[in-house]
Design a protein around this motif. Structure first.
Motif, PDB file in Angstrom:
ATOM      1  N   ILE A   1       0.840  -1.191   0.000  1.00 37.46           N
ATOM      2  CA  ILE A   1       0.000   0.000   0.000  1.00 37.46           C
ATOM      3  C   ILE A   1       0.878   1.245   0.000  1.00 37.46           C
ATOM      4  O   ILE A   1       1.795   1.369   0.821  1.00 37.46           O
ATOM      5  CB  ILE A   1      -0.970   0.021   1.216  1.00 37.46           C
TER       6      ILE A   1
ATOM      7  N   SER B   1      -4.529   8.085   2.186  1.00 37.70           N
ATOM      8  CA  SER B   1      -3.749   6.857   2.361  1.00 37.70           C
ATOM      9  C   SER B   1      -3.746   6.383   3.813  1.00 37.70           C
ATOM     10  O   SER B   1      -3.712   5.170   4.068  1.00 37.70           O
ATOM     11  CB  SER B   1      -2.314   7.053   1.858  1.00 37.70           C
TER      12      SER B   1
ATOM     13  N   LEU C   1      -4.987   2.690   4.973  1.00 38.65           N
ATOM     14  CA  LEU C   1      -4.148   1.828   5.805  1.00 38.65           C
ATOM     15  C   LEU C   1      -4.924   1.374   7.043  1.00 38.65           C
ATOM     16  O   LEU C   1      -4.869   0.193   7.430  1.00 38.65           O
ATOM     17  CB  LEU C   1      -2.878   2.573   6.214  1.00 38.65           C
TER      18      LEU C   1
ATOM     19  N   LEU D   1      -1.904  -1.236  -3.740  1.00 42.01           N
ATOM     20  CA  LEU D   1      -3.052  -0.379  -3.436  1.00 42.01           C
ATOM     21  C   LEU D   1      -2.638   1.087  -3.382  1.00 42.01           C
ATOM     22  O   LEU D   1      -1.584   1.428  -2.843  1.00 42.01           O
ATOM     23  CB  LEU D   1      -3.670  -0.749  -2.086  1.00 42.01           C
ATOM     24  N   THR D   2      -3.444   1.948  -3.985  1.00 46.67           N
ATOM     25  CA  THR D   2      -3.310   3.390  -3.801  1.00 46.67           C
ATOM     26  C   THR D   2      -4.659   3.938  -3.358  1.00 46.67           C
ATOM     27  O   THR D   2      -5.703   3.318  -3.570  1.00 46.67           O
ATOM     28  CB  THR D   2      -2.859   4.106  -5.088  1.00 46.67           C
TER      29      THR D   2
END
Length: 455
Positions: A25, A33, A37, A121-122
């Motif tokens: 990630i 972000s 997370l 992942l973004t």
């Protein structure tokens, strides 16, 4: 439904990952972000093996503080962290934003491979999608670009997924405040010198004043357009099947001409997409292509289509070819030929003259040559050159060019094989002369290896 349950539902429905999957990630310490997370950490049944990737771009003083925070956070939460620095000396004078993005995604690929992860992942969200679409709409271009950011696509040795792409920024901020998630603001996100920021702070707020659900409406249109584009691609993929030839990146023209120009447009877009998905053909460029292909008075022609490529029309076929000099590096137009040795021709083919046939090659030309015919030589073909026919007659190279419907490009790159005395043995890769057997002659075999399959 809260964001944790929503993400769990998305993971289950799309089968994005399992608990054993290694997931990277990208975390900048911004609100988007940090929320993503948090969501990953709080998945009950679908929490993957998390690897955090952070880039310190060294563009702001705050980057030092942000890096310290993410290091502390990952240590406290027992998360694997990988950090990269984009050194100041590597920053370009212009195009910093694009260069930073390229560095970031190269780093992400590196982390995925290093940790054998299959998912990246973004934290792109719905507002990011809308901003991207508005920028492309204003800039102009291919309508397919209005499908915006893809939620899932192939990346490195796995997939790049954007789980929050249908979630508005407001929901992420609200969630972060409610769950006491700490994040850092990047002040450059408020600079109106940047086009995206003008979309974010001027255009989108104005649109939401007109309709509070404008952000969702744009996202809905993007989703609908994406489905239409995908359906169109599937349809055109079926339509172009009859166009295929046994020559790489070349297609039959006649089946295309049986369709209307509207259908031709879709078929050509799909051909270009399959050839190179990064090759974006502008509407004026595509208009030129369709005019050329439909012009019966122009059996040959070339049009530049970008990325050092040309669309080339050759009578009843058309193809996409690389722009390159005829000779290229280490390739000569004229040279002497030694037996049992391969040589590269101007058109990319290879040939050799051998003392015995080579079984792995289906098409071979047999010559009967005496010692007085050597050394053999190659030079560029001329329209006045002639080849000897089996019936005792002769045929000019110009007539061979016409009969074989060779393009001007192929004619200019054609080469002829001659004996020491100037007898034309072959228009290499096209046609060979007839040679008679005699007591003083021995058999030799001319073999040409194609650079690519040809019709």
């Amino acid at each position: 439904m809260n964001l944790v349950k929503r993400l769990a539902s998305e993971v289950k429905r799309n089968r994005w990952w399992t608990r054993k999957t290694r997931v990277v990630i990208g975390v900048s310490t911004g609100v988007d972000s940090m929320v993503l997370l948090y969501l990953l950490e709080h998945l009950k049944y679908y929490r993957p093996q998390i690897i955090v990737a952070h880039v310190n771009h060294e563009l702001r003083k705050a980057s030092v503080t942000e890096e310290k925070y993410i290091r502390k956070y990952c240590h406290q939460h027992h998360l694997t962290l990988v950090v990269a620095h984009w050194r100041k000396q590597d920053h370009p004078k212009t195009g910093t934003e694009n260069a930073a993005r390229e560095f970031r995604y190269r780093f992400f690929k590196h982390v995925m491979r290093k940790h054998h992860a299959s998912v990246m992942l973004t934290a792109h969200h719905l507002n990011d999608q809308d901003e991207t679409v508005l920028m492309r709409l204003i800039r102009g271009g291919d309508i397919r670009e209005l499908t915006g950011i893809h939620r899932c696509r192939k990346f490195a040795n796995g997939y790049l997924i954007r789980p929050l792409l249908q979630t508005p920024k407001h929901d992420l901020r609200k969630f972060a405040v409610q769950h006491h998630i700490k994040w850092y603001e990047d002040r450059t996100n408020y600079s109106l010198k940047i086009t995206r920021n003008r979309m974010r702070h001027r255009l989108l707020p104005w649109m939401t004043q007109e309709d509070p659900r404008a952000v969702f409406h744009i996202g809905s249109y993007v989703h609908q357009l994406t489905l239409l584009v995908q359906d169109n691609m599937l349809l055109n993929a079926r339509l172009i099947k009859p166009l295929k030839t046994d020559r790489d990146n070349w297609w039959k023209l006649d089946p295309l001409m049986k369709s209307s120009r509207v259908i031709q447009l879709g078929m050509l877009h799909e051909l270009f997409r399959q050839f190179d998905s990064q090759l974006m053909i502008t509407p004026p460029m595509m208009h030129e292509v369709i005019i050329l292909l439909n012009d019966n008075d122009r059996p040959q022609g070339r049009i530049a289509v970008g990325n050092q490529r040309h669309l080339q029309k050759d009578y009843h076929q058309f193809g996409i070819v690389k722009d390159q000099s005829l000779s290229g590096p280490n390739v000569k137009s004229s040279f002497s030929v030694k037996l049992n040795q391969w040589y590269r021709l101007l058109n990319g083919d290879e040939f050799g003259v051998f003392g015995k046939p080579l079984s792995q090659f289906h098409k071979q030309f047999k010559f009967n040559l005496s010692k007085f015919d050597f050394p053999l030589k190659v030079r560029q073909g001329q329209s006045s050159d002639v080849l000897r026919l089996k019936n005792g007659g002769h045929q000019k190279v110009r007539r061979i060019w016409i009969d074989k419907k060779l393009s001007n490009h192929d004619r200019n790159s054609s080469q002829i094989l001659k004996t020491k005395n100037g007898f034309s043995l072959a228009l290499l890769g096209v046609k060979a002369s007839f040679t008679e057997a005699s007591d003083n002659a021995k058999p030799y075999w001319l073999i040409v290896k194609r650079a690519q399959k040809r019709g």
